[in-house]
Enzyme design. Structure first.
Site, PDB file in Angstrom:
ATOM      1  CG  PHE A 157       0.361   4.753   3.728  1.00 61.80           C
ATOM      2  CD1 PHE A 157      -0.881   4.806   4.421  1.00 61.80           C
ATOM      3  CD2 PHE A 157       0.785   3.536   3.622  1.00 61.80           C
ATOM      4  CE1 PHE A 157      -1.677   3.768   5.134  1.00 61.80           C
ATOM      5  CE2 PHE A 157       0.089   2.236   4.069  1.00 61.80           C
ATOM      6  CZ  PHE A 157      -0.840   2.504   4.953  1.00 61.80           C
TER       7      PHE A 157
ATOM      8  CB  THR B 180      -0.972  -0.071   1.282  1.00 62.56           C
ATOM      9  OG1 THR B 180      -1.828  -0.941   1.187  1.00 62.56           O
ATOM     10  CG2 THR B 180      -1.854   1.239   1.345  1.00 62.56           C
TER      11      THR B 180
END
Length: 303
Positions: free
Chosen positions: A188, A186
């Site tokens: 960010f 992921t």
């Protein structure tokens, strides 16, 4: 120094080493905060809006917000929140996501019927859950799902969350690393109240911006032509609808390079000519993960 000035100074000092994230303690966003800023206090907020508002109000210095995942794609809410947040991107962080299947002590894989987690996490483990015959149940976030399973004490319920969440809520990990893809990562964005752009000489940098093209034929093609002719690499381009219609489209883009560099400057000038709106969100150091991922994906060289 007046009492008001002292209070403002105290508030600034308190927020200096605080970072906000959406979710509950033990969420993957919590892990991202501790990885990127190990000496900061990570504070949980129930929604993305709350986490962003904490930066605006000065409660925290930064917010750690997920924007996309290598398996499940973009985190849709973020693109709509960024324009109105009036915050600036000052960095990025990539978190290798490892999902753990957990339940209360005394349960087993045989007792499980349902699995609670955030929609993104369920999607990242879709094939594994189907093979195990478990019913996915969407919840607000991963760590919150772990808390619910702990509170209910039902051996038929499990959660998909992090090892940190299992420790916090006293759950037993029944199966480790159940994500479907080993590359599950992921990305960010780190958001701040004030801009803190990288310098041109700081090495590889990413520039992020939003734009809206004019409503004329081939406007997008013409708007993006400057990046090609000036040799500027566009790493990401996404569109999303505005104002509840299917006519107003905003675009989000990441490019390599600094606006102070002539090729980027020329490309942005051409983009602005064909756009009704252009907003730079930040220029920040590229995460080392980008180079590592590129090396890993490169075909082996011949001897």
């Amino acid at each position: 120094m007046t009492n008001s000035t002292r209070a403002q100074s105290s508030d600034a000092s308190a927020s200096a080493k605080r970072i906000a994230y959406q979710g509950e303690p033990g969420a993957n966003s919590h892990l991202a905060c501790t990885e990127a800023y190990p000496d900061f206090e990570a504070l949980a907020y129930p929604t993305f809006e709350d986490a962003l508002a904490a930066v605006t109000s000065g409660e925290v210095l930064y917010a750690m917000i997920p924007i996309e995942n290598s398996v499940a794609g973009r985190v849709a809410d973020i693109h709509h929140l960024l324009p109105g947040a009036n915050l600036y991107i000052v960095g990025e962080h990539f978190l290798r996501v490892r999902h753990q299947l957990m339940s209360v002590k005394g349960s087993s894989l045989e007792t499980l019927k349902k699995v609670l987690s955030h929609t993104q996490a369920l999607g990242q483990c879709r094939n594994t859950l189907r093979a195990m015959g478990l019913t996915p149940v969407p919840e607000a976030d991963t760590a919150g799902s772990a808390r619910i399973v702990s509170e209910q004490g039902d051996p038929a319920l499990a959660a998909i969350a992090s090892r940190l969440a299992a420790e916090i809520y006293g759950l037993e990990i029944l199966r480790s690393d159940i994500e479907d893809e080993a590359h599950n990562t992921t990305r960010f964005l780190i958001l701040a109240k004030d801009p803190d752009d990288a310098e041109p000489e700081d090495g590889p940098v990413v520039t992020t911006f939003l734009f809206r093209v004019r409503n004329v034929p081939a406007a997008l093609y013409k708007a993006l032509g400057g990046f090609a002719t000036n040799g500027v690499n566009m790493m990401k381009l996404e569109s999303y609808q505005l104002e509840g219609t299917f006519n107003a489209t905003m675009f989000y883009a990441d490019i390599e390079g600094h606006p102070a560099n002539r090729p980027v400057q020329l490309a942005l000038e051409e983009l602005s000519f064909f756009s009704t709106e252009l907003r730079l969100l930040g220029t920040y150091p590229a995460s080392p993960y980008r180079a590592e991922a590129a090396r890993a994906a490169a075909p082996p060289t011949g001897k």
